[in-house]
Write a protein that holds these residues in place. Structure first.
Motif, short mmCIF file in Angstrom:
data_model
loop_
_atom_site.label_atom_id
_atom_site.label_comp_id
_atom_site.label_asym_id
_atom_site.label_seq_id
_atom_site.Cartn_x
_atom_site.Cartn_y
_atom_site.Cartn_z
N VAL A 81 1.40 109.41 -44.65
CA VAL A 81 0.87 110.73 -45.00
C VAL A 81 2.00 111.69 -45.39
O VAL A 81 1.90 112.41 -46.38
CB VAL A 81 0.04 111.32 -43.83
CG1 VAL A 81 -0.37 112.75 -44.11
CG2 VAL A 81 -1.19 110.45 -43.56
N LEU A 82 3.08 111.69 -44.62
CA LEU A 82 4.16 112.65 -44.84
C LEU A 82 4.91 112.40 -46.14
O LEU A 82 5.20 113.35 -46.89
CB LEU A 82 5.15 112.63 -43.66
CG LEU A 82 6.30 113.63 -43.73
CD1 LEU A 82 5.78 115.06 -43.81
CD2 LEU A 82 7.20 113.47 -42.52
N THR A 83 5.23 111.16 -46.45
CA THR A 83 6.03 110.87 -47.65
C THR A 83 5.34 111.34 -48.93
O THR A 83 5.93 112.13 -49.69
CB THR A 83 6.40 109.38 -47.70
OG1 THR A 83 7.10 109.03 -46.50
CG2 THR A 83 7.25 109.07 -48.91
N PRO A 84 4.11 110.92 -49.19
CA PRO A 84 3.47 111.46 -50.40
C PRO A 84 3.16 112.95 -50.27
O PRO A 84 3.14 113.68 -51.27
CB PRO A 84 2.19 110.65 -50.56
CG PRO A 84 1.95 110.01 -49.24
CD PRO A 84 3.28 109.89 -48.56
N GLY A 85 2.96 113.42 -49.04
CA GLY A 85 2.71 114.84 -48.83
C GLY A 85 3.89 115.69 -49.27
O GLY A 85 3.71 116.75 -49.89
N ILE A 86 5.09 115.24 -48.95
CA ILE A 86 6.29 115.97 -49.39
C ILE A 86 6.41 115.93 -50.91
O ILE A 86 6.72 116.93 -51.55
CB ILE A 86 7.55 115.41 -48.71
CG1 ILE A 86 7.52 115.70 -47.21
CG2 ILE A 86 8.82 115.99 -49.34
CD1 ILE A 86 8.60 115.01 -46.41
N LEU A 97 -0.99 117.68 -47.06
CA LEU A 97 -0.59 116.37 -46.54
C LEU A 97 0.78 116.44 -45.86
O LEU A 97 1.00 115.77 -44.84
CB LEU A 97 -0.57 115.31 -47.64
CG LEU A 97 -1.93 114.78 -48.08
CD1 LEU A 97 -1.76 113.73 -49.18
CD2 LEU A 97 -2.71 114.20 -46.92
N ALA A 98 1.69 117.22 -46.41
CA ALA A 98 3.00 117.37 -45.78
C ALA A 98 2.85 118.02 -44.41
O ALA A 98 3.54 117.62 -43.45
CB ALA A 98 3.93 118.20 -46.67
N GLN A 99 1.97 118.98 -44.30
CA GLN A 99 1.74 119.64 -43.01
C GLN A 99 1.12 118.68 -42.00
O GLN A 99 1.55 118.62 -40.85
CB GLN A 99 0.86 120.88 -43.21
CG GLN A 99 1.54 121.96 -44.02
CD GLN A 99 0.58 123.03 -44.53
OE1 GLN A 99 -0.64 122.83 -44.57
NE2 GLN A 99 1.13 124.17 -44.92
N ILE A 100 0.12 117.94 -42.43
CA ILE A 100 -0.52 116.96 -41.54
C ILE A 100 0.48 115.89 -41.14
O ILE A 100 0.59 115.52 -39.97
CB ILE A 100 -1.76 116.34 -42.21
CG1 ILE A 100 -2.85 117.40 -42.41
CG2 ILE A 100 -2.30 115.16 -41.39
CD1 ILE A 100 -4.01 116.94 -43.29
N GLY A 101 1.23 115.39 -42.11
CA GLY A 101 2.23 114.37 -41.83
C GLY A 101 3.31 114.86 -40.88
O GLY A 101 3.78 114.10 -40.03
N SER A 102 3.69 116.12 -41.00
CA SER A 102 4.68 116.69 -40.09
C SER A 102 4.16 116.72 -38.66
O SER A 102 4.89 116.39 -37.72
CB SER A 102 5.05 118.11 -40.53
OG SER A 102 5.68 118.08 -41.78
N VAL A 103 2.90 117.10 -38.50
CA VAL A 103 2.30 117.10 -37.16
C VAL A 103 2.24 115.68 -36.62
O VAL A 103 2.56 115.43 -35.44
CB VAL A 103 0.90 117.75 -37.18
CG1 VAL A 103 0.18 117.56 -35.86
CG2 VAL A 103 1.02 119.24 -37.52
N LEU A 104 1.86 114.72 -37.44
CA LEU A 104 1.83 113.32 -37.00
C LEU A 104 3.22 112.84 -36.59
O LEU A 104 3.36 112.12 -35.59
CB LEU A 104 1.27 112.42 -38.11
CG LEU A 104 -0.20 112.61 -38.48
CD1 LEU A 104 -0.58 111.73 -39.66
CD2 LEU A 104 -1.10 112.33 -37.29
N ALA A 105 4.25 113.24 -37.33
CA ALA A 105 5.62 112.84 -37.00
C ALA A 105 6.04 113.42 -35.66
O ALA A 105 6.67 112.74 -34.84
CB ALA A 105 6.58 113.27 -38.11
N VAL A 106 5.70 114.68 -35.40
CA VAL A 106 6.02 115.30 -34.12
C VAL A 106 5.28 114.58 -32.99
O VAL A 106 5.86 114.30 -31.92
CB VAL A 106 5.68 116.81 -34.14
CG1 VAL A 106 5.73 117.41 -32.74
CG2 VAL A 106 6.63 117.55 -35.06
#
Length: 140
Positions: A81-86, A97-106
């Motif tokens: 999610v984060l990679t394509p989101g960025i 998607l970057a925001q969701i991916g960041s939360v998932l990474a945390v």
């Protein structure tokens, strides 16, 4: 999870391969606009997954837990999610998607901390075949 270290390491290798091919493509085209996405793919997809795989290899009782399976899925999801989101955020399309991916990474790192605190590091003294010399007990 049946074989957490294998899953983490195999997926880390796949993400590293994708990151390397992407890096070659950026170099060949002289277009490095998406390098932050490429960097996160390598950092979370390869480095963090390798660290997690190493932990589960060193701490097999943690690797056999449900948490390990969820941790694997959460980490893989964060990368996907984060990679394509960025990339989408950089191109000005959307930041969702970057925001969701960041939360998932945390959450991935928070879950890792929880697992380490719950299971400790290394073999516990009651595990058969513990010859690693590592006997750190889980935190209580």
């Amino acid at each position: 999870m049946k074989n957490a270290p294998k899953m983490f390491f195999a997926t880390a290798a796949l993400f590293a391969l994708c990151g390397m091919v992407w890096g070659i493509q950026m170099s060949a085209t002289h277009d490095h606009a998406l390098s932050p996405a490429h960097g996160h793919l390598n950092l979370i997809g390869f480095v963090m997954m390798s660290v997690f795989g190493t932990y589960y290899a060193l701490t097999p009782h943690a690797g056999r837990s449900r948490a390990a399976g969820f941790h694997y899925l959460l980490t893989t999801g964060a990368v996907l999610v984060l990679t394509p989101g960025i990339a989408l955020a950089i191109s000005g399309q959307t930041e969702v998607l970057a925001q969701i991916g960041s939360v998932l990474a945390v959450l991935t790192v928070a879950l890792f901390g929880f697992v380490v605190l719950k299971y400790g590091v290394g073999h516990t003294s009651h595990e058969a075949g513990s010859d690693s010399g590592m006997t750190t007990q889980p935190a209580e």
